[in-house]
Design an enzyme around this catalytic site. Structure first.
Site, PDB file in Angstrom:
ATOM      1  N   CYS A 200       0.833  -1.198   0.000  1.00 51.55           N
ATOM      2  CA  CYS A 200       0.000   0.000   0.000  1.00 51.55           C
ATOM      3  C   CYS A 200       0.875   1.258   0.000  1.00 51.55           C
ATOM      4  O   CYS A 200       1.723   1.417   0.881  1.00 51.55           O
ATOM      5  CB  CYS A 200      -0.895  -0.014   1.239  1.00 51.55           C
ATOM      6  SG  CYS A 200      -1.879   1.487   1.396  1.00 51.55           S
ATOM      7  N   CYS A 203       0.287   3.266   3.480  1.00 47.80           N
ATOM      8  CA  CYS A 203       0.726   2.844   4.812  1.00 47.80           C
ATOM      9  C   CYS A 203       1.780   1.738   4.804  1.00 47.80           C
ATOM     10  O   CYS A 203       2.306   1.392   5.862  1.00 47.80           O
ATOM     11  CB  CYS A 203      -0.480   2.418   5.651  1.00 47.80           C
ATOM     12  SG  CYS A 203      -1.157   0.832   5.164  1.00 47.80           S
ATOM     13  N   CYS A 216      -6.181  -2.477   0.681  1.00 46.10           N
ATOM     14  CA  CYS A 216      -5.136  -2.529   1.699  1.00 46.10           C
ATOM     15  C   CYS A 216      -5.691  -3.218   2.945  1.00 46.10           C
ATOM     16  O   CYS A 216      -6.793  -2.896   3.395  1.00 46.10           O
ATOM     17  CB  CYS A 216      -4.675  -1.116   2.045  1.00 46.10           C
ATOM     18  SG  CYS A 216      -3.544  -1.095   3.455  1.00 46.10           S
ATOM     19  N   CYS A 219      -5.096   0.070   6.033  1.00 46.33           N
ATOM     20  CA  CYS A 219      -5.744   1.398   6.074  1.00 46.33           C
ATOM     21  C   CYS A 219      -7.035   1.454   5.249  1.00 46.33           C
ATOM     22  O   CYS A 219      -7.757   2.445   5.313  1.00 46.33           O
ATOM     23  CB  CYS A 219      -4.775   2.477   5.615  1.00 46.33           C
ATOM     24  SG  CYS A 219      -4.493   2.512   3.842  1.00 46.33           S
ATOM     25  N   ASP A 338      22.329   0.200 -17.866  1.00 47.35           N
ATOM     26  CA  ASP A 338      22.191  -1.078 -17.177  1.00 47.35           C
ATOM     27  C   ASP A 338      20.981  -1.827 -17.762  1.00 47.35           C
ATOM     28  O   ASP A 338      19.874  -1.307 -17.766  1.00 47.35           O
ATOM     29  CB  ASP A 338      21.972  -0.764 -15.694  1.00 47.35           C
ATOM     30  CG  ASP A 338      21.738  -1.991 -14.859  1.00 47.35           C
ATOM     31  OD1 ASP A 338      21.744  -3.122 -15.401  1.00 47.35           O
ATOM     32  OD2 ASP A 338      21.537  -1.832 -13.644  1.00 47.35           O
TER      33      ASP A 338
HETATM   34 ZN    ZN Z   1      -2.745   1.012   3.485  1.00 43.18          ZN
END
Ligand code: ZN
Length: 414
Positions: A200, A203, A216, A219, A338
């Site tokens: 997430c 959070c 999520c 949250c 790269d």
């Molecule tokens: Zn979250």
């Protein structure tokens, strides 16, 4: 529009056009960047002054912004003239040139580099901002993508959010960035690349995914319900009222149907009837060489550009299942030196078909294919690649400078 330009801005605009024309005449590209640079030196507020009074849409994201800008321009042309940076000069110099070249255009559809979104929000006061997706570029790491989403979120909040945002409900980074805005139109534009959004952005907790839905576990940030989506069956876009708009795109793949859905959502905010706009999208045959079809010695090549891991994955979804595939990889400055990012891409879908590998870093690609159990042939350049496949259709996938080399071989096809 630019009717009320100050004498200084008018002078700057004249110099800009002259510089761009000179650059074109001497074969140094389309002159957008140098023209814009000259104009902005003479009048630092030129972009703002040229944007004033126009109805502007900004289009940004990691992948699909050039194509979505092209589609949006085609849709808006149903109601008026549109200024646009159609050749991908997507920084303020390019935007300034696009506006200066189209003084009478009431509308502007501007593709915007992800890192310049804040600057453009201030300068162009857009009516609509379309946010497509965020994934790691060949030069970035995933953390940098999250930092960019955080920057967008801050910028959108600070801008007072006067614009309506058209945003991809399937990309958690986009949802998090856009959800600070009071007016968001959500599009189910899909996300083929989920590696950069396993956690997430709000959070840091784990994101759960069930089919299209994501949420999520901590949250509660979750997939908003989209007003616009790509139909599960057939080639169509479904609008907010459940109406279905048939597409008949020349550009391939689910990703381009999603780009079309975004363009229709944007255009409808400018008052364009999607039923009127949809057929206009089918007229787009190529975008600055991307998807262009070229022929040599009976081989019909379709050119696909794929700059980063998500782009390569999307291109494998676009190509027809049968024809031979030519892959070309370079690692010059703009590509990133790269090439380890090719290990983030799953090449197994190419197994069992004829694959020809070329470009400066063809051996890197060869090793990568070996690891995925894909048979291949290594050749020196695109001419040798063409000679190595039988007459008929051929799919060509190349990263940025490799793509430009191939385009040059075919006289900078558009
Ligand atoms: Zn979250």
């Amino acid at each position: 529009m630019s009717a009320n330009l100050t004498p200084r801005a008018k002078f700057a605009t004249t110099l800009l056009r002259t510089a761009a024309a000179l650059s074109r005449a001497t074969g140094r590209g389309d002159g957008s960047v140098i023209g814009g640079r000259v104009g902005l030196i003479v009048e630092p507020r030129l972009l703002e002054l040229l944007a004033e009074g126009r109805h502007v849409v900004l289009i940004s994201g990691t992948n699909g912004k050039t194509t979505t800008t092209r589609f949006t321009t085609a849709a808006l042309e149903a109601i008026g003239k549109v200024a646009t940076n159609s050749f991908g000069a997507n920084m303020p110099t390019g935007h300034t040139t696009a506006l200066a070249k189209a003084p009478k255009a009431e509308y502007a559809a501007l593709e915007c580099d992800e890192h310049y979104l804040g600057q453009l929000l201030d300068a162009a006061n857009p009516k609509v901002v379309a946010l497509l997706n965020l994934s790691r570029d060949q030069l970035d790491r995933a953390m940098e993508v999250t930092a960019l989403a955080a920057k967008w979120r801050q910028t959108l909040q600070a801008s007072g959010a006067q614009s309506t945002i058209v945003a991809n409900a399937d990309d958690p980074l986009i949802v998090w960035a856009a959800s600070v805005c009071p007016r968001v139109v959500w599009v189910a534009a899909g996300q083929s690349w989920t590696a950069d959004s396993a956690i997430c952005p709000n959070c840091g907790a784990h994101l759960d995914r069930f089919g299209e839905f994501w949420r999520c576990t901590n949250c509660g940030l979750n997939r908003p319900s989209p007003q616009w989506s790509v139909a599960h069956q057939g080639e169509a876009v479904v609008g907010p009222d459940g109406r279905r708009y048939d597409l008949n795109l020349q550009l391939p793949g689910r990703v381009n149907r999603a780009n079309a859905a975004t363009a229709l959502a944007v255009a409808s905010l400018f008052g364009v009837d999607p039923a009127q706009a949809a057929p206009r999208l089918s007229e787009v045959a190529s975008v600055a060489g991307r998807y262009a079809k070229v022929e040599r010695d009976g081989r019909h090549l379709r050119l696909l550009l794929a700059k980063n891991p998500a782009g390569w994955l999307e291109s494998f979804d676009m190509i027809d299942p049968v024809p031979p595939v030519v892959l070309s990889l370079n690692a010059r400055e703009v590509d990133g030196f790269d090439t380890s990012w090719i290990y983030d891409v799953d090449f197994t879908s190419l197994a069992g078909r004829k694959v020809v590998v070329t470009g400066d870093r063809r051996t890197d690609l060869a090793v990568r294919l070996e690891v995925d159990g894909v048979d291949f042939l290594v050749v020196d350049d695109i001419r040798a690649a063409i000679a190595a496949v039988p007459p008929g259709p051929v799919e060509v996938v190349a990263n940025y400078t490799a793509f430009q080399d191939i385009r040059a071989e075919f006289n900078r096809v558009n």
